[in-house]
Scaffold this active site. Structure first.
Site, PDB file in Angstrom:
ATOM      1  CB  SER A 696      -1.035  -0.005   1.314  1.00  0.00           C
ATOM      2  OG  SER A 696      -0.260  -0.006   2.418  1.00  0.00           O
ATOM      3  CE  LYS A 739      -3.470   1.545   4.824  1.00  0.00           C
ATOM      4  NZ  LYS A 739      -3.331   0.966   3.245  1.00  0.00           N
TER       5      LYS A 739
END
Length: 835
Positions: A696, A739
């Site tokens: 990511s 996140k």
């Protein structure tokens, strides 16, 4: 009185004085001894009456009537306390001792019967009549004499207390009457009643027959004693006398069938009664009956009997069909779940759905749920609340560090000290067939040469197989289908895929600031006030103080550290209360927190205030929730080396290489020399000293590399996440909610996410989404256009493409302020309590 019998002597002849007819003689009652004709016995006489009777006898013809007392305990016997049949004896010797007792030696002459007691005042004087014994001499009597003599010989060999001279004397006697009396006198183990019975028998033949029976019984007992001694002697160690005595006692009990054997029989009866009342399966019932049959044939102290007994106890102690009554009240269940926990919407919904279906069908296999989330978010405690809401008993098994398959399935009975597995042990402990069974930390199991416990759980957690769960120790099918299994894990990475496939996985994400605030005010502060004894104290911890603790003293996904810090505040408050008194109101505000907890550990936001070249804010997820992950890139003169540092795993290193390849492919668009990479070394570094992995950070590294090479700064208010391909496409990632929460917590204003993650925005709380500008990108060019402060981005990347973004929680296109109604996904719904 006769207190003892020191010795016996036998004469071949009854004496010179013939006895016959009736006569009057003094009588001597005897204790625990019977004098037979032809028997010489030594007596000790101490009672006054008895001594006077002896004196009277010595004054006359030295004859005295000897009869046994019926009870040796009687000190002053009357006529009714003495047997009427005895022996006329002749006093051979009389000696007076210094202590007043008299030692007398008497010889039995002939049987006699008391006709009447003449005098009983000073001593017994009785009128006796001689018992005439019929003369019997035929073949049958002769055979009986020989049998008795040979039997007596066997008896003497077994009983070492009989002198060998007695055997020689008996072998020389051929008269039935004298033979029976001589042998009877030499059988020390015969009871007094049996001796009296022999004395009262007038026919010598019957006397011999009775004597033969008694000797055979004594011989059998003596043979058993010899057998016991022989067996014990083999088992005995030469130097262990105590061991020998204990073993001999056990051997005697074994032969006589007393003591432990009786307890053993009682125990078997209890097991049989319990078997009748238990609702065992057919297989288990047959198994127990078979084991009981074997158990009855075993000695109670044998090792095998202990093993069988423990096995049967385990089977009977399990809850066969014993279930607690479940509650199907949906409203009550929701109320209990909301009382105990704030948020956790998904697990609560799933439990209520289960109860609804169960209420309609009345039979549904227990669901197998897996709660996955960071530490401290309430995975274990929500399981306890579910048990309370459903009316089930709760049992917990921690799997952290378990590496032996036998912990789950048990050991086979062939092993010493074998036990069932933890599943069966906990079901026995909880006493219910339908508890809520929590398998805690299922991702922390490991494997070694003893087997893989995760593989053993495949059967336990499969609803199609756990109806016939087979424990190695029990070797029986046990139905686990009514058990509600709930497992917990911090990450899915430690759980094998086949095991994941058997569970319904529910992700528990980290708490938002608002959820932590509510949890602290509703649960944590009241609990700590109670534990610190501040319930009756006017203590107030303001909302601002709780926010200060959340921002500056904790950095976690759950609330464990928050509770510890609040406990520290309450302890110091308790100290102030003791010093200042309970009456004074105590208010703790945000500015007061450092006085209680010291210097702040964290600052609120990690983002930089100024735009910097080569520094990009990435977003990551760890076991503690989401966080900002900075990526720094430095370009120095060199020969084209790519250096990647920061405790990165192999996957992230490859992402960095892919990002570098993409930048090289776009060198023209970025106005870089075609051979720029041959003249410089690029160093990619992630400052935080923690191990990092996962697909990511590709767009973050590509943005930092592009910024460092072009010397264009990166916007400090932007964070991003996504993986990159060689062609520049942005690939979807996981953990979006954590996140975005981390970005919001660190005061990031704009977040770039992969376009394919648009569907995950439904999980984001509306308040968080309203505070962020979320840009959906599908190509790296869009990322660079947004993140880098180019003077003229269109001259580099061409006209701006259609980009979707969320502002104030609404979907818009480009810079148009008019909201667009998208077909998918729907607007994110706000989580409960976040109004």
């Amino acid at each position: 009185m006769a207190d003892d019998n020191e010795g016996m002597f036998f004469k071949n002849d009854p004496g010179d004085k013939p006895l016959g007819g009736r006569r009057t003689l003094p009588a001597l009652p005897l204790r625990d001894i019977i004098v037979f004709p032809y028997m010489v016995s030594q007596l000790f006489v101490g009672r006054e009456k008895s001594i006077l009777a002896l004196d009277e006898a010595m004054a006359q013809k030295k004859e005295i009537f000897l009869a046994a007392q019926k009870s040796a305990k009687t000190n002053d016997p009357g006529p009714e306390d003495v047997y009427t049949v005895g022996t006329v004896g002749l006093i051979v010797q009389l000696l007076r001792l210094a202590d007043g007792t008299v030692k007398v030696l008497v010889e039995g002459q002939k049987r006699a019967r008391v006709r009447r007691f003449v005098d009983t005042d000073s001593f017994f004087v009785v009128e006796v009549e001689d018992i005439q014994e019929p003369a019997q001499a035929d073949v049958e009597v002769e055979a009986l004499i020989r049998s008795v003599q040979s039997t007596f010989e066997v008896y003497v060999k077994l009983n070492k207390k009989v002198q060998p001279e007695a055997l020689m004397s008996v072998q020389s006697i051929d008269e039935a009457s004298r033979l029976s009396d001589t042998i009877a006198a030499n059988l020390p183990t015969i009871k007094l009643a049996d001796r009296q019975g022999l004395l009262e028998m007038e026919e010598p033949k019957k006397r011999l027959e009775r004597l033969y029976e008694l000797m055979q019984a004594e011989i059998e007992i003596l043979q058993v004693e010899r057998k016991i001694r022989s067996r014990v002697k083999k088992q005995m160690e030469k130097t262990q006398k105590e061991y020998y005595l204990n073993e001999q006692m056990q051997a005697i009990q074994k032969e006589l069938g007393g003591g432990e054997r009786d307890e053993f029989k009682t125990e078997i009866q209890e097991i049989e009664e319990k078997l009748k009342s238990k609702r065992l399966s057919e297989e288990a019932s047959q198994k127990v009956k078979k084991e009981l049959k074997k158990l009855k044939l075993m000695h109670p102290t044998s090792a095998e009997a202990t093993v069988v007994r423990n096995y049967v106890d385990w089977i009977l102690s399990l809850p066969w069909g014993d279930k607690t009554e479940e509650r199907f009240d949906i409203n009550e269940a929701e109320k209990i779940l909301d009382e105990d926990h704030y948020g956790l919407k998904k697990p609560k919904e799933r439990i209520v759905e289960y109860l609804a279906v169960q209420a309609l069908t009345k039979h549904l296999k227990g669901p197998i749920l897996c709660f996955v989330g960071p530490p401290g978010v309430g995975k274990t405690s929500i399981a306890k609340s579910i048990a309370r809401a459903t009316g089930r008993k709760f049992v917990r098994l921690s799997l952290g560090g378990v590496r032996d398959e036998a912990e789950i399935r048990g050991h086979r009975r062939t092993y010493i000290g074998a036990l069932p597995g933890k599943i069966i042990q906990n079901l026995k402990k909880v006493g219910s067939q339908n508890p809520l069974f929590l398998l805690d930390e299922i991702d922390k199991m490991s494997t070694d040469f003893r087997g893989d416990p995760a593989a053993a759980l495949l059967e336990v957690l499969d609803p199609e197989q756990n109806t016939t769960f087979n424990d190695h120790y029990l070797d029986l099918d046990y139905d686990l289908s009514d058990v509600m299994f709930i497992t917990t894990a911090n990450t899915l990475g430690g759980i094998p895929l086949p095991l994941q496939d058997r569970m319904e996985i529910i992700q528990l994400t980290s708490y938002t600031e608002y959820e932590k605030l509510n949890i602290a005010q509703r649960y944590l502060i009241p609990r700590q006030r109670k534990e610190c004894g501040l319930e009756d104290t006017p203590l107030e911890i303001t909302e601002n103080a709780v926010r200060t603790v959340i921002h500056h003293y904790t950095r976690e996904a759950g609330v464990r550290s928050l509770e510890r810090e609040l406990a520290g505040i309450c302890r110091k408050a308790a100290l102030r209360v003791l010093k200042e008194g309970k009456e004074q109101k105590l208010e703790i505000r945000g500015v007061d927190v450092p006085k209680y907890l010291g210097v702040p550990k964290y600052r609120l936001g990690k983002k930089d205030e100024t735009d910097l070249v080569g520094l990009t804010h990435g977003l990551s997820v760890s076991d503690h929730g989401g966080d900002i992950l900075d990526c720094e890139v430095s370009v120095v003169a060199g020969k084209g080396k790519l250096v990647i540092t920061g405790l990165l795993e192999k996957g992230m290193e490859e992402s960095a290489q892919a990002a570098m390849s993409y930048i090289r492919s776009r060198a023209g668009a970025l106005k870089l020399d075609a051979d720029f990479y041959q003249k410089v070394d690029v160093h990619v570094h992630f400052p935080d000293f923690v191990r990092k992995d996962g697909p990511s950070a590709g767009v973050t590294m590509a943005t930092s590399i592009a910024s460092a090479l072009t010397r264009v700064p990166v916007r400090s208010d932007i964070a991003m996440t996504g993986e990159i391909t060689l062609r520049g496409r942005v690939m979807p990632i996981g953990g979006l909610k954590e996140k975005l929460l981390a970005a919001h917590r660190n005061q990031i204003q704009t977040v770039l996410i992969p376009k394919e993650n648009r569907k995950d925005l439904k999980e984001i709380p509306r308040r968080v989404l309203n505070a962020l500008r979320v840009v959906l990108v599908d190509h790296m060019d869009d990322v660079l256009r947004e993140a880098l402060r180019f003077d003229d981005a269109e001259s580099l990347f061409g006209p701006r493409r259609l980009v979707l973004e969320y502002r104030n929680g609404e979907l818009v296109q480009d810079d148009d302020d008019h909201p667009v109604r998208p077909s998918t996904p729907p607007s994110p719904e706000e989580q409960p309590g976040l109004s």
